[in-house]
Scaffold this motif. Structure first.
Motif, short mmCIF file in Angstrom:
data_model
loop_
_atom_site.label_atom_id
_atom_site.label_comp_id
_atom_site.label_asym_id
_atom_site.label_seq_id
_atom_site.Cartn_x
_atom_site.Cartn_y
_atom_site.Cartn_z
N ASN A 251 1.10 -1.08 0.08
CA ASN A 251 -0.05 0.10 -0.19
C ASN A 251 0.84 0.87 0.11
OD1 ASN A 251 -1.88 -1.97 2.14
ND2 ASN A 251 -2.97 -0.98 0.25
N LEU A 252 1.87 1.11 1.47
CA LEU A 252 2.65 2.46 0.58
C LEU A 252 4.68 1.86 1.25
CD1 LEU A 252 2.60 4.88 0.49
CD2 LEU A 252 2.99 5.25 2.80
N LEU A 253 5.34 2.39 -0.26
CA LEU A 253 6.99 1.94 0.08
C LEU A 253 7.02 3.96 1.34
CD1 LEU A 253 9.33 0.29 -0.06
CD2 LEU A 253 8.78 1.54 -1.62
N VAL A 254 7.83 3.05 2.39
CA VAL A 254 9.07 4.83 2.71
C VAL A 254 9.98 3.68 3.35
CG1 VAL A 254 9.07 5.90 4.85
CG2 VAL A 254 6.70 5.10 4.09
N PRO A 255 10.69 4.29 1.42
CA PRO A 255 11.73 4.50 1.16
C PRO A 255 12.70 5.97 2.16
CG PRO A 255 11.02 5.68 -0.98
CD PRO A 255 10.18 5.69 0.20
N HIS A 256 14.52 5.40 2.09
CA HIS A 256 15.52 6.07 2.69
C HIS A 256 15.05 7.70 1.54
CE1 HIS A 256 18.66 8.55 3.06
NE2 HIS A 256 19.28 8.01 2.31
N GLN A 257 15.36 8.86 1.95
CA GLN A 257 14.41 10.02 1.02
C GLN A 257 15.86 10.86 0.92
OE1 GLN A 257 11.53 10.98 0.50
NE2 GLN A 257 10.85 9.18 1.94
N ALA A 258 17.09 9.83 -0.62
CA ALA A 258 18.10 10.78 -0.56
C ALA A 258 17.96 11.46 -1.69
CB ALA A 258 19.33 9.21 -0.74
N ASN A 259 17.16 10.86 -2.93
CA ASN A 259 17.50 11.81 -4.12
C ASN A 259 16.17 12.04 -5.20
OD1 ASN A 259 17.64 12.35 -7.17
ND2 ASN A 259 20.14 12.34 -6.15
N ILE A 260 15.47 12.64 -5.24
CA ILE A 260 13.79 11.72 -6.05
C ILE A 260 14.54 10.68 -7.11
CG2 ILE A 260 13.52 13.74 -7.74
CD1 ILE A 260 10.96 12.35 -5.27
N ARG A 261 15.60 11.12 -8.10
CA ARG A 261 16.11 10.53 -9.58
C ARG A 261 16.08 9.14 -8.26
NH1 ARG A 261 20.56 11.23 -11.69
NH2 ARG A 261 21.76 12.56 -10.30
N ILE A 262 16.72 8.18 -7.63
CA ILE A 262 16.85 7.38 -6.33
C ILE A 262 15.58 6.76 -6.59
CG2 ILE A 262 17.57 5.30 -4.88
CD1 ILE A 262 20.29 7.87 -5.07
N LEU A 263 14.07 7.20 -5.91
CA LEU A 263 12.93 6.93 -5.72
C LEU A 263 12.47 6.80 -7.31
CD1 LEU A 263 11.86 8.66 -3.09
CD2 LEU A 263 13.42 7.66 -3.19
#
Ligand code: ACO
Length: 333
Positions: A251-263
């Motif tokens: 339902n939701l992935l909460v990733p490490h917030q490093a760079n929008i291009r990585i996400l």
């Protein structure tokens, strides 16, 4: 392992510095531009701690909020884990400082070093204690003040990082809820790609180490980027497999917030649409171990996470390390 209990999150909290540093402010400090930072990272601004605000300042406040939301008293805590690479002092641990600030007299306390993967590492450790029945309540905090470890003359790194803390209280949840699967990994061969080389036993502090900027963060951005895009998705797939679930269940992935291009690249690799990936790095930058718990607490506050949801957490960073876990959300009662 014999699992006696199911372990999950009872409450979350976060705390951010008030001071904002925008890309336009940075234009006046180093040779950079709002356009470059926004296009290459997705970051618009980040929060910066005051001189008299160490990592424990934010860790304590995030913890208080998490405890209130979980309706757990500090005296009930069995263990406090602080994931950080910006500890107040080399000794004692920031976890011990926070234990004292909270008055959590019964709790053991230690710091955990896994950089941006630290909160997920800590969450997995916490869940083991609860699942085996050894402990009832474990507080996991991700807290950083990277602004104090950045070379403010190095445009390659100083535009990326911000300060803050997030926290979660782990406890027993109904069977089949909480932690369903996890994956922890490391590749020490990549240790030199991202480090703070001075101040440890390898390069003890001296006039030379200060002159050579060895006490600030050094990063080979391209190498870390290459690693991160691969790690973010691969580790989630492993955790899903262990939980007997698929990407479609998230339902939701909460990733490490490093760079929008990585996400975005992670979104493509996982075939998971961006609206199922929580992103707040535009406002806070990369807060290392704090980024996932801040995002998680913010997502809960905004109503993005509901009871029964399948939540994936995914961290990747210095070490090199990576970690992910799958949680079936029980809600903050
Ligand atoms: N402003 C303007 N130009 C800049 C800036 C800046 N702030 N920073 C770098 N540049 C220049 C570089 O000098 C380079 O110029 P050159 O070609 O003349 O040498 C050019 O921009 C391109 O640099 P690249 O490194 O190729 O830029 P890239 O597109 O790779 O983006 C970035 C750099 C944002 C650092 C990216 O590599 C990245 O996000 N890496 C991953 C960081 C990360 O995920 N860290 C996670 C872990 S953090 C932790 O564990 C604590």
């Amino acid at each position: 392992m014999t699992k006696i209990n199911s372990a999950g999150i009872l409450g979350t909290g976060y705390c951010l510095p008030e001071k904002r540093l925008t890309n336009f402010d940075l234009e006046k400090m180093v040779e950079t531009s709002n356009d470059w930072i926004l296009e290459r990272t997705g970051i618009s601004e980040r929060r910066i701690a005051e001189k008299n605000q160490p990592t424990s300042y934010f860790a304590y406040r995030a913890a208080k909020m998490a405890l209130e939301n979980a309706k757990v008293k500090p005296e009930e805590l069995d263990l406090i884990i602080v994931a950080t690479i910006t500890t107040d002092r080399i000794i004692p641990s920031t976890a011990c400082t926070v234990q004292n600030m909270l008055g959590a007299k019964k709790a053991g306390a230690f710091d955990l070093t896994a950089a941006c993967s630290g909160f997920v590492y800590g969450s997995v450790v916490a869940s083991q204690f609860i699942e085996t029945g050894a402990y009832d309540k474990v507080l996991v905090i991700g807290a950083e003040t990277l602004s104090k470890f950045v070379n403010w003359k190095d445009r390659n790194t100083c535009v990326l990082f911000g300060d803050g803390a997030g926290a979660a209280v782990y406890g027993r949840v109904p069977e089949g809820c909480g932690m369903l699967g996890f994956d922890l990994g490391a590749d020490g061969a990549g240790g030199d790609h991202l480090d703070i080389p001075g101040g440890g036993s390898l390069n003890p502090a001296s006039h030379e180490t200060v002159d050579e900027h060895l006490h600030t963060l050094h990063m080979d951005g391209k190498e870390v980027f290459r690693f991160s895009v691969k790690a973010m998705g691969e580790t989630v797939l492993k955790s899903l497999q262990r939980a007997n679930l698929t990407v479609d269940d998230i339902n939701l992935l909460v990733p490490h917030q490093a760079n929008i291009r990585i996400l975005k690249s992670g979104s493509k690799r996982l075939a998971l649409s961006m609206d199922k990936i929580y992103a707040n790095l535009d406002k806070y930058g990369n807060t290392s171990a704090a980024s996932i718990p801040i995002a998680l607490a913010e997502a809960v506050e905004k109503g993005r996470i509901k009871k029964g949801d399948i939540i994936a957490l995914s961290g990747f960073g210095a070490g090199l390390t990576w970690a992910s876990c799958i949680l079936k959300w029980t809600g903050e009662e």
